[in-house]
Scaffold this active site. Structure first.
Site, short mmCIF file in Angstrom:
data_model
loop_
_atom_site.label_atom_id
_atom_site.label_comp_id
_atom_site.label_asym_id
_atom_site.label_seq_id
_atom_site.Cartn_x
_atom_site.Cartn_y
_atom_site.Cartn_z
N GLN A 1 -4.49 -5.15 6.90
CA GLN A 1 -5.49 -6.03 6.30
C GLN A 1 -5.53 -7.41 6.96
OE1 GLN A 1 -7.78 -5.26 4.16
NE2 GLN A 1 -7.06 -3.21 3.68
N ASP B 1 3.08 -4.70 8.06
CA ASP B 1 1.87 -3.88 7.94
C ASP B 1 0.68 -4.82 8.09
OD1 ASP B 1 -0.38 -2.59 7.05
OD2 ASP B 1 0.51 -1.83 5.20
N CYS C 1 -4.76 2.47 -3.65
CA CYS C 1 -3.53 2.96 -3.01
C CYS C 1 -2.37 1.99 -3.21
CB CYS C 1 -3.72 3.23 -1.52
SG CYS C 1 -4.88 4.54 -1.19
N LYS D 1 -10.18 -0.63 10.61
CA LYS D 1 -10.29 -1.83 9.76
C LYS D 1 -10.59 -3.08 10.58
CE LYS D 1 -7.21 -0.04 6.20
NZ LYS D 1 -7.96 0.14 4.96
N HIS E 1 0.87 -1.18 0.00
CA HIS E 1 0.00 0.00 0.00
C HIS E 1 0.91 1.24 0.00
CE1 HIS E 1 -2.76 2.96 1.89
NE2 HIS E 1 -3.75 2.17 1.52
N1 PMP Z 1 -1.68 -0.77 4.58
C1 PMP Z 1 -2.64 -1.50 4.00
C2 PMP Z 1 -2.33 -2.87 3.51
C3 PMP Z 1 -3.93 -0.97 3.88
O1 PMP Z 1 -4.89 -1.69 3.29
C4 PMP Z 1 -4.20 0.33 4.38
C5 PMP Z 1 -5.57 0.96 4.28
N2 PMP Z 1 -6.20 0.82 3.03
C6 PMP Z 1 -3.15 1.03 4.98
C7 PMP Z 1 -1.93 0.45 5.07
C8 PMP Z 1 -3.36 2.41 5.53
O2 PMP Z 1 -4.21 2.41 6.63
P1 PMP Z 1 -4.72 3.78 7.25
O3 PMP Z 1 -5.24 4.59 6.11
O4 PMP Z 1 -5.80 3.35 8.19
O5 PMP Z 1 -3.58 4.42 7.95
#
Ligand code: PMP
Length: 406
Positions: free
Chosen positions: A204, A201, A365, A227, A124
């Protein structure tokens, strides 16, 4: 038979019974954010109605209750991911802030010009851009793990990226696009064999599978509350205590100090060293409520049910002519990115929306991943444990209907 009573679970989420365009809402955008059970919203309400007060160092009753609740929430997070100590749980605004914290604090301390950080093609932007910003400040290099045909990390290629200059591995536990569940234990072992720390990270992952940071022996693990059925605006950085002791603070201000004079500041002990400013003592309590709620069902039961949703949806989708699914790793979470013929994902998403079905469309993203897949974007359906097989049938029927329009 499913040990989860999905009907009862759905009743815990008021938003799931609303309609959109006079149709029942079918919410399949859970990878972007999950809906909130009533207990989480009520936890927020309860803090504001009954114990709102700034925490730490308060002598009065409310401040002490609020402080206790915030620190109890930290202990709940600790237990949820099986950390050894509450000192290892740092509250952040989310995954993004947690990675930025490390890119600054770890990056500025341990990385010098020409040092290398390994990330992957499926990251991401939150796990790419902070490292690029560090690269531009410090002159480090980013090495990128390529993917296999099935959308898994290419492990032999990963091993060939190690060098004397490698300072950190930072990869996602679960891909938000491909659904791939990465073999992070194996990755961590390979990195540790070379004395290199690993950041995972978990944005997910935490809502779908049990995470045990001690069993993984991971150095840093980050995730977002929103999430995992918790509130927006709070997240978690787990770090091994010895690492967090070695790292300098990220933000400066109140709460993170032991003593301040104009000449010098002595920082507070863990975990407060990393928590400048008034903490989100509402979000922490609501997050702990969400984690307790989730755990009351058992993460293994949730994983098994979501797997049945994934398999049902995948099998039915693949029967649709022209259907292309991106990511078919054997270890996959309940996320399906897809394209049908040459229907633009934006059109697919818009038409599904008109039928009451919420999916996400676009690059998710993960633009470098889109480039690697040689596409501009996908439509993405992502399932939570409150979704049903009936909703999947409605989703399939809707795709079939839309496909016939083109
Ligand atoms: N890493 C991953 C794999 C994600 O899916 C996301 C959110 N789509 C993020 C990081 C970022 O999370 P946040 O916007 O809640 O900081």
């Amino acid at each position: 038979t499913n040990p989860l009573d999905i009907k009862a679970i759905r009743n815990d989420f008021p938003i799931l019974s609303r309609t959109v365009y006079n149709r029942p809402l079918i919410y399949l955008d859970n990878a972007a954010t999950t809906q909130k059970p009533r207990c989480v919203v009520e936890a927020i309400e309860n803090v504001y109605y009954n114990q709102n007060s700034n925490i730490h160092r308060g002598v009065h009753y409310l401040s002490q209750r609020a402080t206790e609740a915030h620190e109890a929430a930290r202990a709940t997070v600790r237990d949820f991911i099986h950390a050894t100590s509450s000192n290892e749980i740092i509250f952040t605004r989310g995954t993004t802030e947690a990675i930025n914290l490390l890119a600054t604090s770890y990056g500025e301390t341990f990385c010098n010009e020409n040092d290398e950080i390994i990330i992957s093609t499926m990251e991401h932007h939150a796990n790419i851009v902070p490292w690029q910003m560090l690269r531009d400040r410090k002159g480090i290099k980013l090495k990128i793990i390529p993917l296999t045909e099935t959308g898994e990390l290419d492990i032999p290629a990963f091993e060939s990226l190690f060098s004397e200059k490698t300072k950190l591995i930072s990869v996602t536990h679960v891909s938000n696009v491909l659904g791939t569940i990465n073999p992070i234990k194996e990755i961590i072992e390979k990195a540790h064999a070379r004395n290199i720390p690993v950041l995972i990270d978990g944005a997910q992952a935490v809502s779908h599978l049990a995470v045990d940071v001690q069993q993984l022996d991971v150095d840093f693990y980050v995730f977002s509350g929103h999430k995992v059925y918790g509130p927006n605006g709070i997240g978690v950085l787990y770090g091994k205590e010895n690492w967090l002791e070695m790292l300098p603070p990220y933000h400066g201000g109140g709460e993170m100090i032991a003593h301040v004079s104009f000449d010098k500041t002595i920082f507070a002990d863990l975990p407060f060293k990393f928590e400048a400013g008034t903490p989100d003592y509402v979000g922490s309590v609501a997050l702990a409520t969400a984690l307790n709620y989730l755990q009351s069902f058992g993460m293994d039961n949730i994983a098994a049910y979501e797997k049945s949703l994934l398999e049902d949806a995948t099998e039915k989708m693949l029967k649709i002519e022209g259907m292309q699914i991106f990511g078919n790793a054997p270890q996959k979470s309940s996320v399906i990115s897809f394209l049908v013929n040459n229907i633009h994902p934006f059109d697919m998403g818009t038409l599904l929306d008109k039928l009451g079905i919420a999916v996400r469309t676009g690059h998710h993203c993960a633009m470098p991943l889109m480039t690697a897949l040689q596409i501009d974007g996908t439509a993405r359906a992502s399932f939570a444990f409150y979704n049903t097989h009936d909703e999947i049938d409605a989703f399939i029927a809707a795709i079939e209907r839309i496909t016939k329009m083109f």
